[in-house]
Design a protein around this motif. Structure first.
Motif, PDB file in Angstrom:
ATOM      1  N   GLU A   1       1.863   6.620  -6.974  1.00 12.47           N
ATOM      2  CA  GLU A   1       0.803   7.500  -7.470  1.00 12.47           C
ATOM      3  C   GLU A   1       1.107   8.967  -7.185  1.00 12.47           C
ATOM      4  O   GLU A   1       0.888   9.818  -8.038  1.00 12.47           O
ATOM      5  N   THR A   2       1.622   9.295  -5.980  1.00 10.19           N
ATOM      6  CA  THR A   2       1.805  10.700  -5.615  1.00 10.19           C
ATOM      7  C   THR A   2       3.106  11.284  -6.164  1.00 10.19           C
ATOM      8  O   THR A   2       3.099  12.355  -6.767  1.00 10.19           O
ATOM      9  N   LYS A   3       4.208  10.604  -6.007  1.00  7.30           N
ATOM     10  CA  LYS A   3       5.499  11.176  -6.393  1.00  7.30           C
ATOM     11  C   LYS A   3       5.871  10.883  -7.839  1.00  7.30           C
ATOM     12  O   LYS A   3       6.529  11.686  -8.485  1.00  7.30           O
TER      13      LYS A   3
ATOM     14  N   ARG B   1      -0.418   5.507 -12.429  1.00  4.03           N
ATOM     15  CA  ARG B   1      -1.816   5.181 -12.152  1.00  4.03           C
ATOM     16  C   ARG B   1      -2.031   3.693 -12.389  1.00  4.03           C
ATOM     17  O   ARG B   1      -1.389   3.074 -13.246  1.00  4.03           O
TER      18      ARG B   1
ATOM     19  N   VAL C   1       0.845  -1.200   0.000  1.00  3.12           N
ATOM     20  CA  VAL C   1       0.000   0.000   0.000  1.00  3.12           C
ATOM     21  C   VAL C   1       0.880   1.250   0.000  1.00  3.12           C
ATOM     22  O   VAL C   1       0.606   2.214  -0.727  1.00  3.12           O
ATOM     23  N   ARG C   2       1.940   1.226   0.772  1.00  6.31           N
ATOM     24  CA  ARG C   2       2.848   2.373   0.819  1.00  6.31           C
ATOM     25  C   ARG C   2       3.538   2.567  -0.523  1.00  6.31           C
ATOM     26  O   ARG C   2       3.667   3.696  -1.013  1.00  6.31           O
TER      27      ARG C   2
ATOM     28  N   GLN D   1       2.439   1.673  -3.465  1.00  2.00           N
ATOM     29  CA  GLN D   1       1.443   2.176  -4.414  1.00  2.00           C
ATOM     30  C   GLN D   1       1.188   3.665  -4.192  1.00  2.00           C
ATOM     31  O   GLN D   1       1.112   4.432  -5.160  1.00  2.00           O
ATOM     32  N   LYS D   2       1.104   4.068  -2.952  1.00  2.00           N
ATOM     33  CA  LYS D   2       0.853   5.484  -2.649  1.00  2.00           C
ATOM     34  C   LYS D   2       1.999   6.355  -3.160  1.00  2.00           C
ATOM     35  O   LYS D   2       1.780   7.418  -3.752  1.00  2.00           O
ATOM     36  N   ILE D   3       3.230   5.939  -2.943  1.00  2.00           N
ATOM     37  CA  ILE D   3       4.384   6.703  -3.434  1.00  2.00           C
ATOM     38  C   ILE D   3       4.387   6.744  -4.958  1.00  2.00           C
ATOM     39  O   ILE D   3       4.663   7.787  -5.566  1.00  2.00           O
TER      40      ILE D   3
END
Length: 126
Positions: free
Chosen positions: A100-102, A106, A93-94, A96-98
């Protein structure tokens, strides 16, 4: 042995009465007694001194071992904290979050593993 003692007794009788035992021999017997007493005291005290020395060495070794055990416990605690941090950093999850954000990545809307395009391409090959 007995004959030697008899000869000595005869020898002592033939000596003049004015001759006495030299003082050096008297001092040797007194010195010998003093040395024997000191040696006896030393022999009695030696086991106690050795026991005290060995006990102090044992206490020092136990103290060093206790310090090493405390250091091992500290390192094990630090290792468990670091393992927890690694597992947190490896969480999908971490990641994937990085992504998508940094990185601006997608997830695809739908996954195409096979479908009409795959069926057409396999039919064309036949």
């Amino acid at each position: 042995m007995l004959s030697q003692n008899v000869q000595m007794m005869d020898y002592m009788d033939s000596m003049p009465a004015g001759i006495s035992i030299p003082r050096e021999r008297e001092k040797e017997s007194t010195g010998s007694l003093f040395h024997n007493v000191i040696l006896g005291i030393f022999m009695i005290l030696m086991p106690f001194l050795a026991s005290t020395l060995l006990n102090s060495i044992n206490v020092q070794a136990e103290y060093n071992m206790q310090q090493v055990r405390a250091e091992v416990m500290h390192l094990e605690k630090e290792n468990s904290v670091l393992k927890l941090e690694v597992s947190r950093l490896d969480a999908p999850v971490r990641i994937q979050k990085i992504a998508e954000t940094k990185l601006g990545m997608r997830l695809p809307v739908r996954n195409v593993y096979g479908g009409q395009e795959a069926a057409r391409s396999s039919a064309a090959v036949r």
